[in-house]
Design an enzyme around this catalytic site. Structure first.
Site, PDB file in Angstrom:
ATOM      1  N   ASP A  65       0.830  -1.191   0.000  1.00  0.00           N
ATOM      2  CA  ASP A  65       0.000   0.000   0.000  1.00  0.00           C
ATOM      3  C   ASP A  65       0.875   1.257   0.000  1.00  0.00           C
ATOM      4  O   ASP A  65       1.834   1.354   0.762  1.00  0.00           O
ATOM      5  CB  ASP A  65      -0.876  -0.032   1.268  1.00  0.00           C
ATOM      6  CG  ASP A  65      -1.879   1.101   1.293  1.00  0.00           C
ATOM      7  OD1 ASP A  65      -2.742   1.130   0.403  1.00  0.00           O
ATOM      8  OD2 ASP A  65      -1.791   1.964   2.199  1.00  0.00           O
ATOM      9  N   GLU A 101       1.207  -0.356  -5.092  1.00  0.00           N
ATOM     10  CA  GLU A 101       0.043   0.501  -5.319  1.00  0.00           C
ATOM     11  C   GLU A 101       0.500   1.951  -5.425  1.00  0.00           C
ATOM     12  O   GLU A 101       0.365   2.745  -4.505  1.00  0.00           O
ATOM     13  CB  GLU A 101      -0.973   0.334  -4.178  1.00  0.00           C
ATOM     14  CG  GLU A 101      -2.269   1.065  -4.424  1.00  0.00           C
ATOM     15  CD  GLU A 101      -2.525   2.246  -3.489  1.00  0.00           C
ATOM     16  OE1 GLU A 101      -3.471   2.997  -3.764  1.00  0.00           O
ATOM     17  OE2 GLU A 101      -1.794   2.429  -2.489  1.00  0.00           O
TER      18      GLU A 101
HETATM   19  C1  GLC Z   1      -4.057   3.433  -0.320  1.00  0.00           C
HETATM   20  C2  GLC Z   1      -5.402   2.778  -0.153  1.00  0.00           C
HETATM   21  C3  GLC Z   1      -6.377   3.775   0.350  1.00  0.00           C
HETATM   22  C4  GLC Z   1      -5.887   4.320   1.660  1.00  0.00           C
HETATM   23  C5  GLC Z   1      -4.471   4.854   1.549  1.00  0.00           C
HETATM   24  C6  GLC Z   1      -3.868   5.072   2.892  1.00  0.00           C
HETATM   25  O1  GLC Z   1      -4.065   4.399  -1.296  1.00  0.00           O
HETATM   26  O2  GLC Z   1      -5.812   2.193  -1.354  1.00  0.00           O
HETATM   27  O3  GLC Z   1      -7.655   3.235   0.473  1.00  0.00           O
HETATM   28  O4  GLC Z   1      -6.745   5.337   2.090  1.00  0.00           O
HETATM   29  O5  GLC Z   1      -3.611   3.954   0.888  1.00  0.00           O
HETATM   30  O6  GLC Z   1      -3.508   3.848   3.473  1.00  0.00           O
END
Ligand code: GLC
Length: 638
Positions: free
Chosen positions: A276, A318
């Site tokens: 993440d 991500e």
């Molecule tokens: C990522 C997740 C999102 C979250 C963020 C903080 O972007 O997909 O949902 O709010 O990280 O952890």
């Protein structure tokens, strides 16, 4: 490079752990020197390097024989296992989809019927109610959230998936923890060692300097990037929500601890770990604190350690950032293909929503030149919707070269989906920044494609149009390359759910409007002929079957974008071993046509082709004659 001193130490560990597996030793030898030099580049001669190496051995030691066998099977495949056209994923919240982890098994037949064989379970670990960010504020990286079940349930479910030839993905929230995490609690109790796990400042000098160049992530609900903690009387870095404290990766202890959490997930049998927010893990005054070289180095370090100890687990980064920057998460230079195995194709996703609103595919087409740089051996996570908002993250030059002004164009798209101009869509602006007027978008696939309004007005033809749009968007995501990741609820045409407004733990975050609570009575309608649910579901089911049947859809750098000379139709050819399939999509509300020349010059192309989607045979005319498209129609021509 071979480093003999290092290798000696490693050999001693091989002996003491009594490791016989030659392939482990090969992987270790191949990666050891790079692991060392990456670690050193960031942490110098920190004694924690020994701990890092130890944790690699420990992770290998802890890996079950069944998982080691699975690693071997994956390694024996001719191409990386995750490049296969056979994989189709779905992201879901366990509680909103099924209840508890234990209840998921009973939903496997439904998923299998659709064709899904890869599950992304949204964050599962302990996270404080009301300050949870959908589980992305983790209080304990190893304890499953009580309302979802236990770690044993997760292990059991993983085994069940494995028996059914299905794959599992979960998140590691690398960038931050909840301020209720043990480390944060110890930091709050004044223990310096744990304060160093975070970024904490006694006054606003550094926070002010940093905020000057740091974009805000949630400017409405959590403005700024630092939070004042009264108890500590300090400013703590919290780039996301005020309750998510950024981990300090300049501290090697943080890295080593988080790496061992990565290994813990690997040894649960996770096939892909979703890292993440990796773009954020390194910070430096005077920068945006995103995509910094050290962040890439740390990700490469994780990749190499995983490669040695738990090689069957792939890594998804991500990174929802600008197109050229996303590409860097696959690794660059000598480290190309040694960083993230997957990245989200956020550029393509945003370009899809752009094209659907404007009926003009030029931004999408221009974006491809960048995306084609993806190295062979890596892949995309391809998606149309997910649990997050839609950011219009393509580049300004792509808009300019399409003949629009970036500001006006983005404003139009945002208005189109959020009610600012008349349109079929129902969605909302998310994270409006009052300073820059920037905003992103929330809304479910179905609502953004017009289904919510069409149903409300009982307009049969508008309902059909929105189903066609949903199918067009999903078709492109399934065929454009990479592993498609569906979002739960979209398969059964869920429109926006506004119940989050009644929950104070969610009402500040309109992303919850597109995170439905599944009503299995509604989902039963997927089997009832002529319902909207049935049409959307069966279209998707058929698309998935088509994807799996076409070897050309394995992601082997085998895509060629066509020049179609029509600004509403986009097309590409996928090819493999002499086989060729054309995919053409009309993003406009109007009928369109293309000359047959697009499919190759006369003499080069067959006299007829089958549209694998409609099953119809199309006779191919002369160069100047036309293939016609109904609004939102697409072809899969073989
Ligand atoms: C990522 C997740 C999102 C979250 C963020 C903080 O972007 O997909 O949902 O709010 O990280 O952890």
């Amino acid at each position: 490079m071979y480093n003999s001193a290092l290798q000696k130490q490693a050999n001693a560990l091989v002996k003491s752990y009594k490791i016989k597996d030659a392939s482990f030793q090969e992987r270790l030898t191949a990666n050891l020197d790079d692991i060392h030099s990456h670690f050193r580049a960031i942490y110098g001669d920190s004694p924690l390097f020994a701990e890092l190496i130890n944790s690699i051995f420990q992770a290998y030691e802890d890996r079950s024989p069944a998982l080691k066998k699975r690693d071997e099977v994956k390694a024996q495949q001719e191409e990386n296992w995750f490049l296969s056209q056979d994989l189709v994923g779905m992201s879901l919240y366990v509680d909103r989809f099924a209840g508890k982890i234990k209840d998921l098994a009973s939903k496997i037949p439904y998923l299998k019927k659709l064709g899904v064989n890869f599950l992304h379970l949204m964050p599962l670990f302990k996270s404080p109610e009301g300050e949870s960010d959908g589980g992305y504020a983790v209080q304990d990286f190893r304890e499953v959230e009580e309302k979802l079940g236990t770690i044993e349930d997760l292990r059991t479910f993983q085994q069940e998936l494995q028996q059914k030839d299905m794959y599992l993905m979960i998140d590691i929230v690398l960038n931050h923890t909840s301020h209720h995490h043990e480390w944060a609690k110890l930091a709050k109790a004044g223990i310096k060692e744990y304060q160093d796990y975070f970024y904490m400042y006694d006054d606003r000098r550094i926070p002010d300097a940093m905020e000057e160049s740091m974009p805000e992530i949630f400017p409405e609900s959590s403005p700024g990037s630092f939070t004042y903690d009264e108890k500590l009387d300090k400013w703590v870095m919290s780039v996301f929500h005020h309750y998510q404290w950024d981990l300090n990766y300049t501290n090697p202890k943080v890295f080593v601890e988080m790496l061992s959490n990565v290994f813990y997930y690997a040894n649960l049998g996770v096939d892909v770990v979703r890292i993440d927010a990796p773009a954020f893990i390194w910070k430096q005054v005077g920068t945006t604190c995103q995509n910094l070289p050290e962040a890439h180095q740390l990700l490469q370090l994780i990749n190499m350690c995983v490669e040695v100890a738990t090689p069957g687990m792939a890594i998804l980064g991500e990174a929802i950032v600008a197109p050229a920057q996303i590409m860097e998460y696959f690794g660059t230079g000598r480290f190309a293909t040694h960083e993230c195995d997957f990245a989200y194709n956020a550029t393509q996703m945003a370009a899809q929503w752009d094209a659907l609103a404007t009926g003009d595919i030029r931004v999408m087409r221009l974006a491809q030149n960048e995306l084609l740089r993806k190295p062979k051996g890596t892949t995309w996570l391809t998606y149309t919707r997910c649990h997050d908002d839609i950011g219009l993250g393509y580049d300004d030059w792509m808009i300019e070269q399409s003949g629009y002004s970036p500001y006006d164009h983005r404003s139009y798209i945002k208005n189109y989906y959020s009610g600012g101009v008349e349109s079929p869509a129902t969605g909302a602006l998310f994270a409006i920044n009052p300073k820059t007027q920037d905003a992103r978008l929330s809304g479910s696939l179905a609502s953004l494609c017009g289904l919510e309004k069409a149903i409300a007005s009982k307009n049969v033809s508008a309902i059909q149009t929105s189903i066609n749009k949903i199918t067009l968007m999903q078709a492109q995501s399934l065929f454009v390359g990479g592993v498609p990741m569906l979002f739960y609820g979209d398969e059964a045409a869920y429109t926006n759910d506004y119940s989050y407004l009644e929950d104070t733990g969610k009402s500040y975050d309109n992303r919850w409007m597109h995170r439905p609570i599944i009503d299995w009575k509604k989902n039963a309608a997927v089997d009832k002929k002529d319902t909207v649910e049935n049409k959307v579901f069966t279209n998707l089911q058929k698309l998935i079957q088509l994807r799996k049947s076409l070897k050309v859809l394995a992601d082997l750098k085998n895509i060629h974008w066509l020049e179609v000379h029509n600004n509403s139709v986009i097309g590409f050819e996928r090819y493999l071993n002499g086989e060729k399939v054309y995919f053409l999509f009309n993003f406009s509300l109007q009928a369109q046509d293309l000359t047959y020349y697009v499919l190759g010059a006369a003499g080069d192309r067959p006299t007829s082709m089958i549209d694998l989607w409609s099953g119809k045979t199309i006779s191919i005319g002369m160069d100047h004659e036309h293939l016609t498209f109904a609004p939102y129609q697409f072809y899969v021509l073989k």
